[in-house]
Write a protein that holds these residues in place. Structure first.
Motif, PDB file in Angstrom:
ATOM      1  N   SER A   1       6.370   5.425   4.064  1.00 51.79           N
ATOM      2  CA  SER A   1       5.347   5.219   3.036  1.00 51.79           C
ATOM      3  C   SER A   1       5.783   4.120   2.074  1.00 51.79           C
ATOM      4  O   SER A   1       6.941   3.702   2.049  1.00 51.79           O
ATOM      5  CB  SER A   1       5.113   6.514   2.261  1.00 51.79           C
ATOM      6  OG  SER A   1       6.134   6.663   1.290  1.00 51.79           O
TER       7      SER A   1
ATOM      8  N   GLY B   1      -5.652   3.062  -1.727  1.00 50.03           N
ATOM      9  CA  GLY B   1      -7.029   3.522  -1.550  1.00 50.03           C
ATOM     10  C   GLY B   1      -7.287   4.827  -2.280  1.00 50.03           C
ATOM     11  O   GLY B   1      -8.374   5.094  -2.758  1.00 50.03           O
TER      12      GLY B   1
ATOM     13  N   GLN C   1      -0.080   4.457   1.131  1.00 49.65           N
ATOM     14  CA  GLN C   1      -0.250   5.277   2.333  1.00 49.65           C
ATOM     15  C   GLN C   1      -0.056   4.450   3.586  1.00 49.65           C
ATOM     16  O   GLN C   1      -0.971   3.781   4.037  1.00 49.65           O
ATOM     17  CB  GLN C   1      -1.656   5.861   2.345  1.00 49.65           C
ATOM     18  CG  GLN C   1      -1.707   7.190   1.688  1.00 49.65           C
ATOM     19  CD  GLN C   1      -3.056   7.817   1.852  1.00 49.65           C
ATOM     20  OE1 GLN C   1      -3.934   7.242   2.489  1.00 49.65           O
ATOM     21  NE2 GLN C   1      -3.244   8.981   1.290  1.00 49.65           N
ATOM     22  N   LEU C   2       1.172   4.481   4.109  1.00 51.28           N
ATOM     23  CA  LEU C   2       1.443   3.764   5.346  1.00 51.28           C
ATOM     24  C   LEU C   2       1.980   4.769   6.354  1.00 51.28           C
ATOM     25  O   LEU C   2       2.673   5.712   5.983  1.00 51.28           O
ATOM     26  CB  LEU C   2       2.487   2.669   5.114  1.00 51.28           C
ATOM     27  CG  LEU C   2       2.112   1.593   4.096  1.00 51.28           C
ATOM     28  CD1 LEU C   2       3.322   0.769   3.725  1.00 51.28           C
ATOM     29  CD2 LEU C   2       1.028   0.690   4.674  1.00 51.28           C
ATOM     30  N   PRO C   3       1.678   4.580   7.654  1.00 46.53           N
ATOM     31  CA  PRO C   3       2.225   5.507   8.642  1.00 46.53           C
ATOM     32  C   PRO C   3       3.743   5.338   8.746  1.00 46.53           C
ATOM     33  O   PRO C   3       4.266   4.260   8.495  1.00 46.53           O
ATOM     34  CB  PRO C   3       1.539   5.089   9.934  1.00 46.53           C
ATOM     35  CG  PRO C   3       1.065   3.708   9.707  1.00 46.53           C
ATOM     36  CD  PRO C   3       0.819   3.557   8.248  1.00 46.53           C
TER      37      PRO C   3
ATOM     38  N   ASP D   1       0.856  -1.183   0.000  1.00 49.51           N
ATOM     39  CA  ASP D   1       0.000   0.000   0.000  1.00 49.51           C
ATOM     40  C   ASP D   1       0.894   1.236   0.000  1.00 49.51           C
ATOM     41  O   ASP D   1       1.991   1.221   0.549  1.00 49.51           O
ATOM     42  CB  ASP D   1      -0.910  -0.012   1.246  1.00 49.51           C
ATOM     43  CG  ASP D   1      -2.022   1.024   1.153  1.00 49.51           C
ATOM     44  OD1 ASP D   1      -1.974   1.895   0.257  1.00 49.51           O
ATOM     45  OD2 ASP D   1      -2.944   0.976   1.972  1.00 49.51           O
TER      46      ASP D   1
END
Lengths: 448, 215
Positions: B63, B85, B58-60, B56
């Motif tokens: 990224s 997403g 958008q990861l905390p 993915d």
């Protein structure tokens, strides 16, 4: 008023020159009676002096009568002028005058007043009869206000609705004062009433407009979170899809793995519920009407807003630190509006940090007890802060640093907090960044 | 010869991660889920394992794109498929330019995802096969004597035996013998094959005899 008092004096005792003349004649008659005794002797000795004194006396009488009449007339004129002026004023202001004789339970109204209340011209009314002309929901409160004013000898002031003969409603403002006897018992209540319908309508329109503005600001905030919206809903949807696709494949196996399929269906149900929650939360934020006041746990509210902002924070590569005091008492408020304020403050903080790439990228939200009667919430960012001379200015409407901003967020936020009996203000953190604080009274202590 | 390929999954949303893992397994592949980019980097063994990475964006903290860069920096050649997403065009272009196999949005089309996985695994297989081949070649090259290496370079340069003999200061017959041994050691039958092999190994020769430089 002076003319009326003067009128009373003259009106009751010396009514007109005619009364003066009567007295004079009586006096004269008396004198002439005396004079008869004297005149006989005087006429014999001083006929011309007697004639002179009779003429002089008559002249004096006429003079006195003329003066009295003139005084009376001028008083009458002043009275008439005064009445005319008042009549004009009353008419111009749409005032109706009324007078309630408490002892005899009789209420007197001017014609204007009668037409205002829809009372027929020549009927006489008792106090109860008068109350019947009011809207049923307002009767008790009006009666209470009247009784309070009479008991305390304070100004009576009340607003109520009057039902016209055609069933139409009118708003009336009434003001008055009581008259008391020497024992302090109320004798009369008299005052004025005026038509307040147009003012009330304007007030209601203004209230609707305020609500519409707040709603618009809310939607604007939500528009900014649109990417968050897409993401929040997309995640559970993607999970459901993946599970269903896997389920289809497992079903095609022989024999199909029922345990796996059961687990898949359980997860689908859970993810669907999660998506529903997101929609529900957002729906609540979009609502236009005001939610009723409820008891709220401010920490829980903040956690809810943090959930809403979670994916936006990730997208902007920022984090959120919560420092929530434990055991805070509940506050009374509208959860939607308070969430709106929190969202706005936190989004502002995030924007401030976006604009300066070299600062730390996290928000701090803290709550604490503020004295015995309140709680305080602080939202701190690590942006450039606010110039000290503008700390108050940022709360003015249409003040914004964003090119496509409305500038209403903080102004509306302040009015929301004020309506909750609290305060919203800004300061700069000594270690950098701006801090927005708001204080709220705890349940039962000072919220309006 | 190598282990079965694994599809590595990185997504911070637990339900999405779980469902992806299920789906990949249902497709018949081995799946290994990770909840964050950091977790993946820590657990990923130094020797690169066969497979591909579904990631993915958008990861905390770290990224997806940053993870891709980190892998490239460590010379991990694991092919990457991005799943996101909310992606925009600049983001997808960046990802593809950085070497991603594909960039898919959530919710995904099942066949698109399957095809992307197959493509990525194929790319990984190919790369591994090529590397293995090259490694084997270098192994064999290492068995050549210095003289044989010289001969190889000059043959690859297109020189005749006579010329090679003159350049090396020996006779034609010796050159022929060396040539035969080189072709035997390198397991090639024809001259063109020999030249191609030399190219693969990056062998070229400068005008001075005795010098050869690896291109």
């Amino acid at each position: 008023m002076n003319a009326i008092r003067a009128n009373n004096q003259f009106g009751k005792t010396v009514n007109s020159g005619t009364a003066a003349i009567i007295y004079l004649y009586a006096g004269f008659g008396l004198l002439s009676g005396l004079a008869d005794i004297l005149v006989e002797r005087a006429l014999e000795s001083y006929p011309w002096q007697c004639l002179g004194s009779i003429i002089f006396g008559g002249f004096e009488a006429v003079l006195i009568v003329a003066l009295l009449t003139r005084r009376e007339t001028s008083v009458k004129n002043r009275l008439r002028d005064s009445e005319e002026r008042m009549s004009l004023a009353v008419k111009a202001a749409g005032l109706g005058l009324w007078d309630w004789d408490i002892e005899n339970d009789l209420v007197w109204f001017t014609e204007e007043c009668r037409s205002l209340y829809g009372i027929p011209s020549h009927s006489s009314l008792t106090y109860q009869g008068f109350l019947q002309y009011l809207h049923p929901d307002d009767r008790v409160s009006t009666h209470d206000a009247i009784q309070r004013a009479l008991a305390d000898d304070t100004e009576y002031r009340c607003e109520y609705r009057v039902v016209g003969p055609d069933g139409g409603l009118r708003w009336v403002t009434a003001m008055g004062r009581g008259c008391y006897d020497e024992l302090g018992r109320p004798l009369r209540l008299r005052g004025v009433s005026m038509d307040a319908t147009s003012r009330k309508q304007a007030e209601q329109e203004a209230q609707l407009q305020r609500q519409a503005m707040a709603h618009m600001a809310r939607l604007n905030t939500l528009g900014e979170l649109s990417s968050m919206l897409a993401h929040e809903l997309n995640q559970p949807l993607a999970a459901i899809l993946g599970n269903a696709q896997a389920g289809q494949r497992f079903l095609a196996q022989t024999p199909p793995d029922l345990g796996e399929l059961r687990a898949i269906l359980d997860d689908i149900v859970e993810d669907d519920r999660r998506a529903g929650e997101v929609v529900h939360r957002l729906r609540g934020l979009c609502k236009k009407e005001q939610a009723p006041r409820q008891k709220l746990d401010i920490n829980a509210l903040i956690v809810g807003v943090a959930k809403i902002l979670r994916s936006d924070l990730i997208a902007k590569q920022m984090s959120l630190k919560l420092d929530l005091a434990e055991g805070l008492p509940e506050v009374s408020g509208d959860p939607v509006q308070l969430q709106q304020v929190l969202l706005n403050l936190m989004l502002n903080g995030m924007d401030a940090m976006l604009a300066s790439p070299h600062c730390a990228h996290y928000l701090e939200v803290s709550t604490l007890r503020a004295g015995p009667d309140g709680i305080e919430v602080a939202v701190r960012d690590h942006g450039p802060g606010i110039p000290p001379d503008r700390l108050e200015q940022v709360f003015e409407p249409f003040v914004t640093s964003k090119p496509d901003g409305l500038g209403m967020g903080l102004a509306i936020g302040r009015s929301i907090i004020l309506a909750h009996g609290g305060q919203l203000w800004a300061s700069n953190h000594p270690e950098g960044g701006a801090v927005f604080h708001f204080a709220l009274p705890i349940c039962g202590k000072g919220e309006p | 010869m190598s282990a079965a390929p694994t599809v590595f999954l990185v997504d911070d949303d637990p339900s999405v991660l779980k469902s992806l893992e299920r789906l990949v397994r249902a497709m018949g592949y081995r799946a290994q889920p990770f909840g964050s980019a950091r977790e993946f980097l820590e657990s990923f063994p130094n020797a690169d394992m066969p497979g591909c990475l579904i990631l993915d964006v958008q990861l905390p903290e770290l990224s997806g794109l940053e993870l891709q860069q980190a892998l490239t920096a460590r010379n991990f050649s694991l092919p990457v498929v991005f799943l996101t997403g909310c992606g925009d065009i600049p983001m997808s272009v960046r990802a593809i330019k950085a070497g991603a196999v594909d960039f898919l949005t959530k919710p995904w089309q099942e066949d698109a995802l399957l095809s992307a996985i197959e493509q990525a695994l194929a790319k990984d297989r190919e790369a591994r096969d090529q590397r293995a081949e090259l490694d084997a070649l270098h192994e064999r090259l290492a068995t050549l004597t210095p003289r044989e290496k010289e001969v190889l370079a000059l043959v690859a340069a297109g020189q005749l035996n006579k010329q090679i003999a003159a350049a090396l200061g020996t006779c034609e017959q010796t050159v022929k013998v060396h040539r035969g041994r080189v072709m035997e050691k390198l397991r090639v039958k024809t001259l063109p094959d020999l030249v191609r092999l030399a190219e693969k190994a990056g062998i070229s020769v400068s005008p001075q005899p005795g010098n050869w430089t690896k291109v």
